[in-house]
Design an enzyme around this catalytic site. Structure first.
Site, short mmCIF file in Angstrom:
data_model
loop_
_atom_site.label_atom_id
_atom_site.label_comp_id
_atom_site.label_asym_id
_atom_site.label_seq_id
_atom_site.Cartn_x
_atom_site.Cartn_y
_atom_site.Cartn_z
N GLU A 121 0.83 -1.20 0.00
CA GLU A 121 0.00 0.00 0.00
C GLU A 121 0.87 1.26 0.00
O GLU A 121 1.97 1.25 0.55
CB GLU A 121 -0.87 0.02 1.25
CG GLU A 121 -1.92 -1.08 1.29
CD GLU A 121 -2.96 -0.91 0.21
OE1 GLU A 121 -3.45 0.23 0.03
OE2 GLU A 121 -3.29 -1.89 -0.48
N ARG A 187 -6.81 12.27 -8.67
CA ARG A 187 -7.30 11.56 -9.85
C ARG A 187 -8.77 11.90 -10.13
O ARG A 187 -9.19 11.92 -11.29
CB ARG A 187 -7.12 10.05 -9.69
CG ARG A 187 -7.86 9.45 -8.53
CD ARG A 187 -7.72 7.93 -8.53
NE ARG A 187 -8.58 7.33 -7.51
CZ ARG A 187 -8.75 6.03 -7.38
NH1 ARG A 187 -8.14 5.19 -8.19
NH2 ARG A 187 -9.55 5.55 -6.44
N TYR A 226 -6.48 3.96 -21.43
CA TYR A 226 -7.00 3.61 -20.11
C TYR A 226 -6.42 4.56 -19.08
O TYR A 226 -5.22 4.87 -19.12
CB TYR A 226 -6.64 2.16 -19.76
CG TYR A 226 -7.15 1.77 -18.39
CD1 TYR A 226 -8.50 1.47 -18.21
CD2 TYR A 226 -6.30 1.73 -17.28
CE1 TYR A 226 -9.00 1.16 -16.95
CE2 TYR A 226 -6.79 1.42 -16.02
CZ TYR A 226 -8.14 1.13 -15.87
OH TYR A 226 -8.63 0.83 -14.63
N TYR A 237 5.04 4.25 -6.43
CA TYR A 237 3.75 3.53 -6.33
C TYR A 237 3.06 3.45 -7.69
O TYR A 237 2.37 4.37 -8.12
CB TYR A 237 2.84 4.19 -5.29
CG TYR A 237 1.55 3.42 -5.11
CD1 TYR A 237 1.56 2.09 -4.69
CD2 TYR A 237 0.31 4.00 -5.39
CE1 TYR A 237 0.39 1.37 -4.55
CE2 TYR A 237 -0.87 3.29 -5.25
CZ TYR A 237 -0.82 1.98 -4.83
OH TYR A 237 -1.98 1.26 -4.70
N GLU A 240 -1.34 -2.31 -10.11
CA GLU A 240 -1.89 -3.15 -11.18
C GLU A 240 -2.71 -2.32 -12.18
O GLU A 240 -3.00 -2.78 -13.26
CB GLU A 240 -2.72 -4.29 -10.60
CG GLU A 240 -4.15 -3.97 -10.16
CD GLU A 240 -4.24 -3.02 -8.98
OE1 GLU A 240 -3.24 -2.90 -8.23
OE2 GLU A 240 -5.32 -2.41 -8.78
N LYS A 241 -3.05 -1.08 -11.81
CA LYS A 241 -3.80 -0.22 -12.73
C LYS A 241 -3.00 0.04 -14.00
O LYS A 241 -3.57 0.29 -15.06
CB LYS A 241 -4.15 1.10 -12.04
CG LYS A 241 -5.08 0.91 -10.86
CD LYS A 241 -5.26 2.21 -10.08
CE LYS A 241 -6.13 2.00 -8.87
NZ LYS A 241 -5.45 1.20 -7.81
#
Ligand code: NAG
Ligand code: NAG
Ligand code: NAG
Ligand code: NAG
Ligand code: NAG
Ligand code: NAG
Ligand code: NAG
Length: 347
Positions: A121, A187, A226, A237, A240-241
């Site tokens: 995290e 974001r 995407y 950081y 998986e995005k």
């Protein structure tokens, strides 16, 4: 030797030597307590996972590291009764910090046993750290300067040999999958502005359009781009995005996360569009539209498939087995006296 020759020789020696301190500083700045790498460990390594991350256990039958990942002499267990025999004990942060599991401070800790603090995290999700000062020997995280670096994915040399073919039948420009939308995140602000200029297909829990594991990649593959927007912008950081959602689907990622240099160091060459490269979100939107309409420009972002491939990590067992691979070069003596400072360091 004449004067000019000796001066040449002097400079010849001095210039490279003057770089040495910098090289050493770089190599060791994140490992202040490192003395010497461990002697080669020829025996078996036994790794105890004190509790499973997020309470979801995986099977550890037989010799998992060898059978699944071809890593020999590496034994994983989650049986806490085997504590005193473990070379390495791994603690996942979340359960410790929330009090769902606690450190075995009441047990005799073998002198050579290493305790590993593990988290995938970003810092904002790693609360309650100060209570763990002076207890852990190694860190295990996506960060490149962790003792055991376990990124969400990595770039390998060599194409996957399946031939490279950009899809020509996209049905949309941009997609985004988001489960935990929070208006105060960067974001969210970027999304709100970007959707003023271009339509964005939004999926996930937030939009009440959740995608199953099976639907995820084919759905993302329908759009050219995407939004690989991290929920937190933190050093190294990249989740998986990027690796899975964008790269594995074959969509070109628009990234929001660490600085461009980090992506350049980790992701395949010319594989992404970085939000920070644009003066405004209007410029970003214009770029996406331009690239979408120009086949050559679009394919430039997919060329890397010819020369590189990516590998993703999703299984905790594979990450744990990695400890054995790295074991011989891990610092022999080290203690994290201030874990919070390490976790939150941004440089
Ligand atoms: C390592 O483990 C294997 C399998 O359990 C065992 O047969 C072998 O004796 C062990 N080697 C050492 C050096 O402990
Ligand atoms: C397994 O690893 C050994 C050495 O570590 C290597 O020689 C062998 O080729 C690997 N096997 C596979 C199937 O990758
Ligand atoms: C855990 O290890 C102990 C000691 O070897 C053993 O008695 C026990 O059966 C093991 N528990 C499980 C669930 O395998
Ligand atoms: C921090 O610790 C407190 C008390 O142990 C706990 O109630 C809280 O949930 C923890 N916070 C997080 C984010 O883990
Ligand atoms: C999006 O566009 C609307 C209408 O033009 C405008 O009112 C709004 O402020 C814009 N939102 C952002 C975040 O730019
Ligand atoms: C595009 O075409 C390919 C091959 O014809 C097909 O496999 C794929 O499902 C199509 N993709 C979309 C998004 O329609
Ligand atoms: C590991 O950490 C503990 C707790 O701080 C410390 O006592 C021990 O000396 C450390 N071990 C090594 C090998 O550095």
């Amino acid at each position: 030797m004449g004067l000019s020759e000796s001066r040449t020789l002097f400079l010849f020696l001095l210039v490279p030597l003057s770089f040495l301190p910098a090289v050493f500083y770089y190599r060791f700045q994140d490992k202040p307590n490192m003395v010497h790498p461990q002697k080669c460990h020829h025996g078996n390594i036994s790794i105890l996972l004190w509790h499973w991350p997020f309470g979801r256990p995986y099977k550890l039958d037989r010799d998992v590291c060898l059978e699944m990942y071809n890593i020999s002499r590496c034994f994983l267990t989650d049986n806490t009764s085997l504590f005193s025999n473990a070379d390495v004990v791994v603690f996942h942060h979340q359960e410790l910090s929330r009090g769902m599991s606690s450190l075995p401070l009441h047990l005799d800790r073998p002198a050579s046993q290493k305790w590993v603090w593990m988290s995938l995290e970003p810092p904002v999700n790693n609360a309650n750290l100060t209570q763990f000062n002076g207890l852990f020997n190694w860190t295990m995280s996506y960060r490149r300067d962790a003792d055991i670096s376990i990124p969400y994915g990595k770039t390998l040399l060599g194409g996957d040999g399946q031939g490279f073919q950009a899809a020509t039948n996209h049905s949309c420009l941009v997609s985004w999958v988001v489960s935990k939308y929070r208006p105060d995140q960067t974001r969210a602000a970027v999304y709100q502005r970007l959707k003023n200029y271009t339509s964005i297909k939004v999926y996930g829990k937030w939009n009440k359009r959740p995608l199953s594991d099976k639907e995820l990649l084919p759905t993302i593959a329908q759009c050219q781009f995407y939004l690989s927007f991290e929920n937190s912008e933190a050093k190294d950081y990249i989740s998986e995005k990027l690796w899975r959602n964008a790269f594995q689907a074959g969509a070109v990622p628009v990234v929001l996360g660490p600085i461009r240099a980090t992506y350049e160091a980790i992701a395949p060459p010319d594989s992404f569009i970085h939000v920070a490269d644009f003066k405004s979100i209007a410029d970003l939107a214009a770029h996406l539209k331009h690239v979408a309409a120009d086949r050559q420009a679009y394919e430039k972002y997919l060329q890397w498939h010819r020369t590189h491939r990516i590998k993703t990590y999703r299984d905790w067992r594979e990450r744990l087995c990695q400890i054995c691979v790295q074991y011989p070069s891990l610092p022999a003596r080290k203690v994290y006296q201030d874990l919070e400072v390490w976790v939150n360091s941004q440089d």
